[in-house]
Enzyme design. Structure first.
Site, PDB file in Angstrom:
ATOM      1  N   ASP A  28       0.730  -1.348   0.215  1.00 26.21           N
ATOM      2  CA  ASP A  28       0.033  -0.030  -0.170  1.00 26.21           C
ATOM      3  C   ASP A  28       0.923   1.199   0.021  1.00 26.21           C
ATOM      4  O   ASP A  28       1.939   1.255   0.495  1.00 26.21           O
ATOM      5  CB  ASP A  28      -0.883  -0.147   1.292  1.00 26.21           C
ATOM      6  CG  ASP A  28      -2.160   0.923   1.037  1.00 26.21           C
ATOM      7  OD1 ASP A  28      -2.366   1.450   0.111  1.00 26.21           O
ATOM      8  OD2 ASP A  28      -2.743   0.866   2.119  1.00 26.21           O
ATOM      9  N   ASN A  41     -10.611  -2.873  -6.504  1.00 24.46           N
ATOM     10  CA  ASN A  41      -9.890  -1.844  -7.196  1.00 24.46           C
ATOM     11  C   ASN A  41     -10.507  -1.500  -8.584  1.00 24.46           C
ATOM     12  O   ASN A  41      -9.912  -0.536  -9.157  1.00 24.46           O
ATOM     13  CB  ASN A  41      -8.353  -2.334  -7.242  1.00 24.46           C
ATOM     14  CG  ASN A  41      -7.551  -2.270  -5.997  1.00 24.46           C
ATOM     15  OD1 ASN A  41      -6.621  -3.112  -5.988  1.00 24.46           O
ATOM     16  ND2 ASN A  41      -7.874  -1.482  -5.117  1.00 24.46           N
TER      17      ASN A  41
HETATM   18  C1  FPP Z   1      -1.922   0.282  -3.323  1.00 25.23           C
HETATM   19  O1  FPP Z   1      -1.510   1.378  -3.358  1.00 25.23           O
HETATM   20  C2  FPP Z   1      -1.476  -0.458  -4.253  1.00 25.23           C
HETATM   21  C3  FPP Z   1      -1.937  -1.123  -5.502  1.00 25.23           C
HETATM   22  C4  FPP Z   1      -3.556  -1.066  -5.458  1.00 25.23           C
HETATM   23  C5  FPP Z   1      -1.384  -1.629  -6.499  1.00 25.23           C
HETATM   24  C6  FPP Z   1      -0.465  -2.766  -6.052  1.00 25.23           C
HETATM   25  C7  FPP Z   1       0.553  -2.767  -7.438  1.00 25.23           C
HETATM   26  C8  FPP Z   1       1.889  -2.870  -7.348  1.00 25.23           C
HETATM   27  C9  FPP Z   1       2.687  -2.563  -6.019  1.00 25.23           C
HETATM   28  C10 FPP Z   1       2.637  -2.840  -8.696  1.00 25.23           C
HETATM   29  C11 FPP Z   1       3.092  -4.350  -8.545  1.00 25.23           C
HETATM   30  C12 FPP Z   1       2.028  -5.138  -9.344  1.00 25.23           C
HETATM   31  C13 FPP Z   1       2.516  -6.464 -10.176  1.00 25.23           C
HETATM   32  C14 FPP Z   1       1.510  -7.043 -10.780  1.00 25.23           C
HETATM   33  C15 FPP Z   1       3.972  -6.709 -10.607  1.00 25.23           C
HETATM   34  P1  FPP Z   1      -2.427   2.901  -3.558  1.00 25.23           P
HETATM   35  O2  FPP Z   1      -2.456   2.931  -4.894  1.00 25.23           O
HETATM   36  O3  FPP Z   1      -3.765   2.144  -2.814  1.00 25.23           O
HETATM   37  O4  FPP Z   1      -1.854   3.798  -2.767  1.00 25.23           O
HETATM   38  P2  FPP Z   1      -2.593   5.022  -1.915  1.00 25.23           P
HETATM   39  O5  FPP Z   1      -3.218   4.474  -0.846  1.00 25.23           O
HETATM   40  O6  FPP Z   1      -1.356   5.745  -1.409  1.00 25.23           O
HETATM   41  O7  FPP Z   1      -3.434   5.792  -2.770  1.00 25.23           O
END
Ligand code: FPP
Length: 265
Positions: free
Chosen positions: A35, A83
């Site tokens: 996250d 998501n």
């Molecule tokens: C949460 O951060 C992250 C995600 C929903 C996506 C996770 C994906 C990756 C780490 C990339 C790697 C993936 C692969 C398949 C290689 P957020 O966007 O919710 O962050 P925030 O809470 O700060 O908005």
């Protein structure tokens, strides 16, 4: 100042308190809620997707390090069934990430003897994502080292509902005796059912970015997991923080509902 942030204080203390010991117990199965990509990007005045791109680099680093430490299963929460609610541009980017990740990283995974698995409602992913996933699983299927298990279009409540339907069908076709339903049968039908039973449940669950919730991840499987929360945003998570999380795990007293030996005397 730290008085007002008791949780942060706890983790700063924890970092200094425990030394990582590579010869002590390494959790066999580590699960991570990755996250904070969006916040990492916003802090740099970059578009959110720049955080996901950087997050992909962290996945590569952590996969290699976990494999080298002897972790047997690394489960990464890459995209939840919730998501899809994000803006289309961001969803499209997140659906392209596995393609880029596997295209650039599979040779390294093969060198590391890592086997790729993807669990989730794969049939609902765009075709190009499904194809990349199938290719990576096929190309690494003979590797017998760490299993890199992506949760992609995964949600734990939906997983439990699907498992219940399968269990119902199985029981109905075998005489309908509800007494044949036990924990093992349910675990067999969850998406972690492809793993040997001793590896299905993560021993350690890590969540980055300072949030302390489970967000519909592995609700059945984490019954006895140790939790480690860190303020680090996922793109800033690194090998040393993984070791800090493992060091914390190595110092936990896991009783699984029982007592310690001395307490039973
Ligand atoms: C949460 O951060 C992250 C995600 C929903 C996506 C996770 C994906 C990756 C780490 C990339 C790697 C993936 C692969 C398949 C290689 P957020 O966007 O919710 O962050 P925030 O809470 O700060 O908005």
């Amino acid at each position: 100042m730290l008085r007002f942030f008791p949780q942060k204080n706890k983790y700063i203390q924890e970092k200094g308190k425990f030394e990582f010991q590579s010869d002590q117990m390494i959790p066999k199965h580590i699960a991570i809620i990755m996250d904070g990509n969006g916040r990492w990007a916003q802090n740099r005045r970059l578009p959110r997707v720049a955080g996901h791109k950087e997050g992909m680099e962290t996945v590569k680093k952590i996969t290699k390090h976990a494999s080298q430490l002897g972790v047997e299963v690394l489960t990464l929460y890459a995209f939840s069934t919730e998501n899809w609610k994000r803006p289309t541009d961001e969803v499209d980017f997140l659906m392209q990430l596995p393609v880029d990740f596997f295209d650039t990283f599979v040779p390294e995974l093969i060198k590391e003897n890592v086997q790729v698995h993807v669990m989730g409602y794969k049939e609902l992913l765009p075709k190009h994502t499904q194809d990349a996933v199938e290719r990576a699983m096929e190309q690494t299927k003979d590797n017998d080292g760490m299993i890199l298990n992506f949760a992609l279009n995964y949600g734990s409540r939906a997983e439990i509902v699907s498992a219940m339907k399968e269990v119902y069908q199985e029981v109905a076709t075998h005489g309908g005796d509800v007494e044949t339903i036990d924990e093992e049968l349910i675990a067999d039908h969850l998406m972690t059912g492809f793993l040997p039973s001793e590896l299905r449940d993560p021993e350690l669950l890590i969540r980055t970015s300072g949030e302390e919730r489970i967000s519909n991840f592995l609700l059945w499987q984490i019954a006895y997991s140790e939790f480690f929360f860190t303020d680090a945003l996922w793109p800033d998570f690194n090998e040393s923080l993984l070791e800090t999380a493992i060091a914390s795990f190595q110092n936990r007293n896991r009783r699984f509902g029982g007592l310690e030996k001395e307490e039973t005397k």
